[in-house]
Write a protein that holds these residues in place. Structure first.
Motif, PDB file in Angstrom:
ATOM      1  N   GLY A   1       0.803  -1.210   0.000  1.00 13.69           N
ATOM      2  CA  GLY A   1       0.000   0.000   0.000  1.00 13.69           C
ATOM      3  C   GLY A   1       0.840   1.266   0.000  1.00 13.69           C
ATOM      4  O   GLY A   1       0.436   2.290  -0.544  1.00 13.69           O
ATOM      5  N   ALA A   2       2.035   1.188   0.579  1.00  7.74           N
ATOM      6  CA  ALA A   2       2.914   2.353   0.629  1.00  7.74           C
ATOM      7  C   ALA A   2       3.485   2.693  -0.739  1.00  7.74           C
ATOM      8  O   ALA A   2       4.031   3.784  -0.933  1.00  7.74           O
ATOM      9  CB  ALA A   2       4.058   2.093   1.617  1.00  7.74           C
ATOM     10  N   LEU A   3       3.368   1.765  -1.709  1.00  8.00           N
ATOM     11  CA  LEU A   3       3.891   1.997  -3.049  1.00  8.00           C
ATOM     12  C   LEU A   3       2.913   2.765  -3.930  1.00  8.00           C
ATOM     13  O   LEU A   3       3.280   3.205  -5.022  1.00  8.00           O
ATOM     14  CB  LEU A   3       4.226   0.658  -3.716  1.00  8.00           C
ATOM     15  N   LEU A   4       1.680   2.919  -3.481  1.00  6.32           N
ATOM     16  CA  LEU A   4       0.674   3.606  -4.277  1.00  6.32           C
ATOM     17  C   LEU A   4       0.918   5.114  -4.271  1.00  6.32           C
ATOM     18  O   LEU A   4       1.280   5.694  -3.242  1.00  6.32           O
ATOM     19  CB  LEU A   4      -0.724   3.328  -3.735  1.00  6.32           C
ATOM     20  N   SER A   5       0.697   5.721  -5.407  1.00  2.00           N
ATOM     21  CA  SER A   5       0.712   7.174  -5.474  1.00  2.00           C
ATOM     22  C   SER A   5      -0.434   7.718  -4.638  1.00  2.00           C
ATOM     23  O   SER A   5      -1.501   7.088  -4.542  1.00  2.00           O
ATOM     24  CB  SER A   5       0.562   7.633  -6.923  1.00  2.00           C
TER      25      SER A   5
END
Length: 231
Positions: free
Chosen positions: A76-80
């Motif tokens: 989830g931390a990789l989402l813009s």
């Protein structure tokens, strides 16, 4: 042409959910009566809508595909922070379900099986009113606790890890948390499966509530047919 979409938090009645008993502290923290549609669960209203603009026609389609291939809690931390999260409605054309609570723009809608034994409710919205921790698993428990009007710690103790369909129905690949219960006197069984995306500030859940039929099969059907789309 650009199209602007918005996600909104809504406080809704949980279709008799809060009358269903759970063991221990979680049960004691849930109201004895479900709030009515006219008296929704109290929640801070979002100060503004979170909007995401889709790319113009001449922009690359890679804009839509620039998301992780799977969405674990860590992914989830990789989402813009401009990623748009929504349910892909897979029950719309299923003859076994009929829509009984249309989406009126508040981010919630629901279906009932044609035999009347089960309902499937959906929510998508922002996390306004909650403070994301940076841990999507913990934030998911906070979303569940919010709608159950329960303590987060009690939800964390009772919930289990599961998966939702991601991008394509039946694909799995999206970490989620699930909690449920049963009411013996009328054989009602329910299960809520949710996922928060703290970096994006969005969340989703589905709630399946049955008074008959094969409950586990119904939950599996709802999860398989309704994917979470991220773009």
């Amino acid at each position: 042409m650009n199209r602007t979409r918005s996600l909104r938090v809504t406080a809704i009645a949980i279709l008799a959910l809060t009358t269903l008993p759970l063991s221990g502290c979680l049960f004691s923290s849930i109201p004895s009566e479900a709030p009515s549609a006219e008296e929704p669960i109290s929640t801070p209203s979002p100060s503004e809508e979170a909007t995401v603009e889709e790319p113009a026609d001449d922009e690359s389609e890679e804009t839509y595909s620039d998301v992780p291939a799977t969405l674990s809690f860590a992914d989830g931390a990789l989402l813009s922070d401009s990623t748009y999260i929504e349910w892909a409605d897979g029950l719309m054309f299923d003859d076994g379900w009929e829509i009984t609570t249309p989406d009126t723009g508040n981010g919630t809608w629901g279906y009932t099986t044609t035999d009347g034994t089960c309902t499937a409710s959906f929510w998508q919205g922002t996390l306004d009113g909650l403070t994301p921790t940076g841990d999507d698993s913990a934030d998911t428990d906070a979303v569940i606790a919010f709608f159950l009007d329960a303590e987060v710690a009690d939800v964390t103790a009772a919930a289990t890890n599961t998966e939702l369909s991601y991008q394509v129905g039946g694909a799995g690949g999206l970490d989620a948390r699930s909690i449920g219960g049963q009411q013996d006197d009328d054989a009602r069984t329910w299960s809520m499966t949710a996922r928060a995306f703290g970096h994006v500030g969005a969340g989703v859940y589905t709630l399946v509530d049955c008074t008959g039929g094969d409950f586990d099969a119904t939950v599996a059907e709802v999860i398989a047919q309704n994917a979470i789309a991220a773009y």
